[in-house]
Design a protein around this motif. Structure first.
Motif, PDB file in Angstrom:
ATOM      1  N   ASP A 148       1.461  12.645  -6.754  1.00 42.43           N
ATOM      2  CA  ASP A 148       1.913  13.680  -7.678  1.00 42.43           C
ATOM      3  C   ASP A 148       3.396  13.979  -7.495  1.00 42.43           C
ATOM      4  O   ASP A 148       4.075  14.381  -8.450  1.00 42.43           O
ATOM      5  N   LEU A 149       3.910  13.810  -6.283  1.00 38.86           N
ATOM      6  CA  LEU A 149       5.322  14.081  -6.007  1.00 38.86           C
ATOM      7  C   LEU A 149       6.184  12.906  -6.433  1.00 38.86           C
ATOM      8  O   LEU A 149       5.773  11.753  -6.325  1.00 38.86           O
ATOM      9  N   PRO A 150       7.386  13.185  -6.866  1.00 42.08           N
ATOM     10  CA  PRO A 150       8.298  12.084  -7.193  1.00 42.08           C
ATOM     11  C   PRO A 150       8.810  11.453  -5.884  1.00 42.08           C
ATOM     12  O   PRO A 150       8.895  12.124  -4.860  1.00 42.08           O
ATOM     13  N   PRO A 151       9.151  10.159  -5.901  1.00 37.18           N
ATOM     14  CA  PRO A 151       9.632   9.489  -4.686  1.00 37.18           C
ATOM     15  C   PRO A 151      10.875  10.133  -4.089  1.00 37.18           C
ATOM     16  O   PRO A 151      11.091  10.081  -2.884  1.00 37.18           O
ATOM     17  N   GLU A 211       0.828  -1.215   0.000  1.00 35.89           N
ATOM     18  CA  GLU A 211       0.000   0.000   0.000  1.00 35.89           C
ATOM     19  C   GLU A 211       0.858   1.258   0.000  1.00 35.89           C
ATOM     20  O   GLU A 211       0.565   2.231  -0.713  1.00 35.89           O
ATOM     21  N   VAL A 212       1.925   1.260   0.794  1.00 37.31           N
ATOM     22  CA  VAL A 212       2.830   2.420   0.838  1.00 37.31           C
ATOM     23  C   VAL A 212       3.494   2.610  -0.518  1.00 37.31           C
ATOM     24  O   VAL A 212       3.573   3.743  -1.036  1.00 37.31           O
ATOM     25  N   ASP A 213       3.980   1.531  -1.110  1.00 38.17           N
ATOM     26  CA  ASP A 213       4.612   1.631  -2.429  1.00 38.17           C
ATOM     27  C   ASP A 213       3.632   2.143  -3.480  1.00 38.17           C
ATOM     28  O   ASP A 213       3.976   2.990  -4.317  1.00 38.17           O
ATOM     29  N   ASP A 238      14.143  13.885   0.644  1.00 44.79           N
ATOM     30  CA  ASP A 238      14.796  15.185   0.846  1.00 44.79           C
ATOM     31  C   ASP A 238      14.495  15.700   2.264  1.00 44.79           C
ATOM     32  O   ASP A 238      13.327  15.824   2.645  1.00 44.79           O
ATOM     33  N   PRO A 239      15.528  16.034   3.067  1.00 46.88           N
ATOM     34  CA  PRO A 239      15.296  16.533   4.425  1.00 46.88           C
ATOM     35  C   PRO A 239      14.539  17.868   4.439  1.00 46.88           C
ATOM     36  O   PRO A 239      13.779  18.154   5.373  1.00 46.88           O
TER      37      PRO A 239
END
Length: 142
Positions: free
Chosen positions: A120-123, A111-113, A128-129
């Motif tokens: 919409d955001l790239p993985p 489910e997380v994957d 990114d901190p």
């Protein structure tokens, strides 16, 4: 029943038996000799056929473990099977629990994957901190 209650009940049964025996003996002297002898023989047979008390289960300590002995020196096939069945049930239960936990963990990761790949955001943005700080400051939590 406690041991004290059992002893009290046994004592009362013995007293009752003695009282009945005294009454029978007192009345037997008035009977003819043949009848008294038949009664004596019947009493002897009744005592011989009297039921012996059943052996009660006993907890026996063997090698640091308590076992339930159902009487007799040599354990029967039934006792051996009955002592192994709980262990088999425990092992089967543990295997079942492990299988269910593994399936549940795999479905949660899937489910997380799926959410990461369909978002919409790239993985890479999630790694990114600065993105974590952005989420905290904007009040948006994923």
């Amino acid at each position: 029943m406690t041991t004290t209650e059992l002893l009290r009940a046994q004592r009362q049964a013995d007293q009752f038996g003695r009282a009945v025996a005294m009454r029978l003996t007192a009345g037997a002297e008035e009977m003819p000799y043949e009848t008294r002898e038949r009664l004596r023989a019947a009493r002897t047979r009744a005592l011989a056929l009297r039921k012996t008390p059943a052996k009660a289960p006993v907890v026996v300590g063997r090698g640091g473990a308590a076992t339930l002995a159902l009487g007799g020196d040599e354990p029967s096939l039934f006792n051996r099977i009955a002592s192994v069945l709980p262990l088999l049930a425990l092992a089967a239960g543990l295997v079942l629990i492990h299988s269910i936990q593994t399936d549940r963990r795999a479905s949660e990761l899937a489910e997380v994957d799926a959410a990461l790949l369909t978002d919409d955001l790239p993985p890479a943005a999630y790694a990114d901190p600065g993105f974590v700080q952005y989420l905290k400051s904007s009040g948006r939590t994923e």
